[in-house]
Design a protein around this motif. Structure first.
Motif, PDB file in Angstrom:
ATOM      1  N   GLU A  18       0.833  -1.204   0.000  1.00 31.70           N
ATOM      2  CA  GLU A  18       0.000   0.000   0.000  1.00 31.70           C
ATOM      3  C   GLU A  18       0.871   1.258   0.000  1.00 31.70           C
ATOM      4  O   GLU A  18       0.569   2.239  -0.707  1.00 31.70           O
ATOM      5  CB  GLU A  18      -0.929  -0.003   1.213  1.00 31.70           C
ATOM      6  N   ALA A  19       1.949   1.240   0.787  1.00 32.89           N
ATOM      7  CA  ALA A  19       2.849   2.400   0.825  1.00 32.89           C
ATOM      8  C   ALA A  19       3.497   2.628  -0.539  1.00 32.89           C
ATOM      9  O   ALA A  19       3.644   3.774  -0.986  1.00 32.89           O
ATOM     10  CB  ALA A  19       3.921   2.196   1.892  1.00 32.89           C
ATOM     11  N   CYS A  20       3.856   1.544  -1.210  1.00 33.59           N
ATOM     12  CA  CYS A  20       4.442   1.665  -2.543  1.00 33.59           C
ATOM     13  C   CYS A  20       3.420   2.203  -3.538  1.00 33.59           C
ATOM     14  O   CYS A  20       3.749   3.020  -4.414  1.00 33.59           O
ATOM     15  CB  CYS A  20       4.975   0.315  -3.005  1.00 33.59           C
ATOM     16  N   LYS A  21       2.187   1.753  -3.396  1.00 31.55           N
ATOM     17  CA  LYS A  21       1.119   2.247  -4.270  1.00 31.55           C
ATOM     18  C   LYS A  21       0.966   3.753  -4.115  1.00 31.55           C
ATOM     19  O   LYS A  21       0.854   4.491  -5.103  1.00 31.55           O
ATOM     20  CB  LYS A  21      -0.186   1.532  -3.951  1.00 31.55           C
ATOM     21  N   GLN A  22       0.976   4.207  -2.861  1.00 32.69           N
ATOM     22  CA  GLN A  22       0.831   5.640  -2.596  1.00 32.69           C
ATOM     23  C   GLN A  22       2.008   6.434  -3.158  1.00 32.69           C
ATOM     24  O   GLN A  22       1.867   7.587  -3.555  1.00 32.69           O
ATOM     25  CB  GLN A  22       0.722   5.881  -1.088  1.00 32.69           C
ATOM     26  N   ALA A  23       3.182   5.804  -3.162  1.00 29.07           N
ATOM     27  CA  ALA A  23       4.398   6.506  -3.595  1.00 29.07           C
ATOM     28  C   ALA A  23       4.708   6.268  -5.074  1.00 29.07           C
ATOM     29  O   ALA A  23       5.700   6.795  -5.581  1.00 29.07           O
ATOM     30  CB  ALA A  23       5.580   6.046  -2.748  1.00 29.07           C
ATOM     31  N   GLY A  24       3.872   5.467  -5.741  1.00 32.33           N
ATOM     32  CA  GLY A  24       4.129   5.166  -7.143  1.00 32.33           C
ATOM     33  C   GLY A  24       5.352   4.291  -7.352  1.00 32.33           C
ATOM     34  O   GLY A  24       6.072   4.433  -8.353  1.00 32.33           O
ATOM     35  N   ARG A  25       5.578   3.380  -6.420  1.00 33.88           N
ATOM     36  CA  ARG A  25       6.745   2.504  -6.480  1.00 33.88           C
ATOM     37  C   ARG A  25       6.318   1.040  -6.619  1.00 33.88           C
ATOM     38  O   ARG A  25       5.168   0.685  -6.328  1.00 33.88           O
ATOM     39  CB  ARG A  25       7.621   2.678  -5.233  1.00 33.88           C
ATOM     40  N   ASP A  26       7.266   0.222  -7.011  1.00 37.85           N
ATOM     41  CA  ASP A  26       7.037  -1.213  -7.133  1.00 37.85           C
ATOM     42  C   ASP A  26       7.408  -1.877  -5.809  1.00 37.85           C
ATOM     43  O   ASP A  26       8.539  -1.703  -5.320  1.00 37.85           O
ATOM     44  CB  ASP A  26       7.916  -1.772  -8.259  1.00 37.85           C
ATOM     45  N   PRO A  27       6.495  -2.636  -5.196  1.00 44.81           N
ATOM     46  CA  PRO A  27       6.826  -3.313  -3.927  1.00 44.81           C
ATOM     47  C   PRO A  27       8.048  -4.216  -4.020  1.00 44.81           C
ATOM     48  O   PRO A  27       8.698  -4.483  -3.001  1.00 44.81           O
ATOM     49  CB  PRO A  27       5.564  -4.137  -3.632  1.00 44.81           C
ATOM     50  N   LYS A  28       8.386  -4.663  -5.229  1.00 46.01           N
ATOM     51  CA  LYS A  28       9.568  -5.513  -5.394  1.00 46.01           C
ATOM     52  C   LYS A  28      10.852  -4.764  -5.102  1.00 46.01           C
ATOM     53  O   LYS A  28      11.908  -5.373  -4.939  1.00 46.01           O
ATOM     54  CB  LYS A  28       9.599  -6.092  -6.823  1.00 46.01           C
ATOM     55  N   GLU A  29      10.775  -3.423  -5.044  1.00 44.29           N
ATOM     56  CA  GLU A  29      11.953  -2.616  -4.731  1.00 44.29           C
ATOM     57  C   GLU A  29      12.293  -2.662  -3.245  1.00 44.29           C
ATOM     58  O   GLU A  29      13.376  -2.237  -2.850  1.00 44.29           O
ATOM     59  CB  GLU A  29      11.709  -1.144  -5.120  1.00 44.29           C
ATOM     60  N   ILE A  30      11.370  -3.171  -2.421  1.00 41.25           N
ATOM     61  CA  ILE A  30      11.539  -3.113  -0.970  1.00 41.25           C
ATOM     62  C   ILE A  30      11.924  -4.473  -0.417  1.00 41.25           C
ATOM     63  O   ILE A  30      11.253  -5.477  -0.671  1.00 41.25           O
ATOM     64  CB  ILE A  30      10.237  -2.645  -0.275  1.00 41.25           C
ATOM     65  N   THR A  31      12.997  -4.506   0.360  1.00 42.80           N
ATOM     66  CA  THR A  31      13.407  -5.710   1.077  1.00 42.80           C
ATOM     67  C   THR A  31      13.004  -5.574   2.535  1.00 42.80           C
ATOM     68  O   THR A  31      13.389  -4.608   3.202  1.00 42.80           O
ATOM     69  CB  THR A  31      14.931  -5.919   0.996  1.00 42.80           C
ATOM     70  N   LEU A  32      12.215  -6.528   3.002  1.00 40.93           N
ATOM     71  CA  LEU A  32      11.809  -6.544   4.406  1.00 40.93           C
ATOM     72  C   LEU A  32      12.827  -7.352   5.204  1.00 40.93           C
ATOM     73  O   LEU A  32      13.012  -8.545   4.955  1.00 40.93           O
ATOM     74  CB  LEU A  32      10.416  -7.156   4.541  1.00 40.93           C
ATOM     75  N   VAL A  33      13.479  -6.692   6.165  1.00 43.69           N
ATOM     76  CA  VAL A  33      14.416  -7.369   7.054  1.00 43.69           C
ATOM     77  C   VAL A  33      13.708  -7.595   8.390  1.00 43.69           C
ATOM     78  O   VAL A  33      13.341  -6.641   9.082  1.00 43.69           O
ATOM     79  CB  VAL A  33      15.695  -6.537   7.263  1.00 43.69           C
ATOM     80  N   ALA A  34      13.491  -8.851   8.718  1.00 43.76           N
ATOM     81  CA  ALA A  34      12.817  -9.206   9.974  1.00 43.76           C
ATOM     82  C   ALA A  34      13.843  -9.208  11.103  1.00 43.76           C
ATOM     83  O   ALA A  34      14.743 -10.049  11.137  1.00 43.76           O
ATOM     84  CB  ALA A  34      12.165 -10.583   9.851  1.00 43.76           C
TER      85      ALA A  34
END
Length: 234
Positions: A18-34
């Protein structure tokens, strides 16, 4: 417990999307580090079973113990906490990312240790973007020297910058937007120091409370613990 962790990861990935959608970005650009600091290894195994690949630890000893106890080849291990030169030798055989480089001496030690086993370690230079004394990180004025030094290394890859914003409650996240903007601007200002092994593509910034703002401001890695594993028992 595994259902909770899986559900938490699903919820978190929906937040990222959702944050990527708002920012016009591709979620694949984000790495989630747990970030599994002070959580049992079983929690990591459960999260891995739910598809989570990247795991971060704040303490060198805890990272070492977990890497040795869980030799799952697909996992990407991240050191995200304060670094000490004498602890680097314990992590280079397995760690994939070190986020908390604030001096050239850390790069020198990583190079020395990694060269002996012919590994290349991904690193991020930590910048103190909050201005708080208790937060680690170098100053912007130190970055040129560190990046220039890194250009001569063979077993260290500098992939970008990391920053920790001031801690704020969820309803106050707009207060830290300028800190994320600052990190992105520092990165952009230092693109001219890129070389074969220095490519400043990554911005590790944003945690449970403020990751949406961080993503809007260019984060490529977000470091999240509480929203996945629950509160820590100190």
């Amino acid at each position: 417990m595994s259902e909770d962790i899986c559900q938490n990861l699903s919820t978190l990935n929906n937040r990222i999307t959702e944050a990527c959608k708002q920012a016009g970005r591709d979620p694949k650009e984000i790495t989630l580090v747990a970030v599994s600091k002070m959580k049992p290894l079983e929690n990591i195994k459960e999260a891995f079973g739910c598809g989570q690949i990247h795991f971060g630890e704040n303490r060198a000893k805890e990272l070492q113990d977990k890497m040795e106890a869980y030799e799952e080849e697909q996992i990407q291990w991240h050191m995200v906490g304060n670094l000490q030169t004498n602890k680097i030798k314990y992590m280079v055989e397995r760690v994939n990312w070190i986020h908390s480089i604030e001096k050239s001496k850390y790069l020198r030690e990583i190079e020395k240790r990694a060269s002996r086993i012919n590994r290349t370690i991904n690193t991020l230079i930590q910048i103190n973007i909050s201005g708080e004394d208790q937060k680690s990180g170098c100053e912007e004025d130190d970055l040129e020297e560190i990046l220039t030094y890194a250009q001569g290394l063979d077993h260290v890859r500098v992939c970008g910058l990391m920053g920790m914003a001031s801690f704020v409650d969820p309803e106050e996240v707009e207060k830290v937007r300028p800190q994320f903007q600052k990190l992105r601007q520092i990165r952009d200002n230092h693109r001219k120091f890129e070389a074969d092994n220095v490519q400043l593509d990554e911005l590790s910034m944003g945690m449970t409370n403020d990751m949406e703002v961080a993503i809007e401001e260019g984060a490529t890695m977000v470091r999240v613990g509480r929203a996945i594993f629950g509160e820590r028992n100190y």
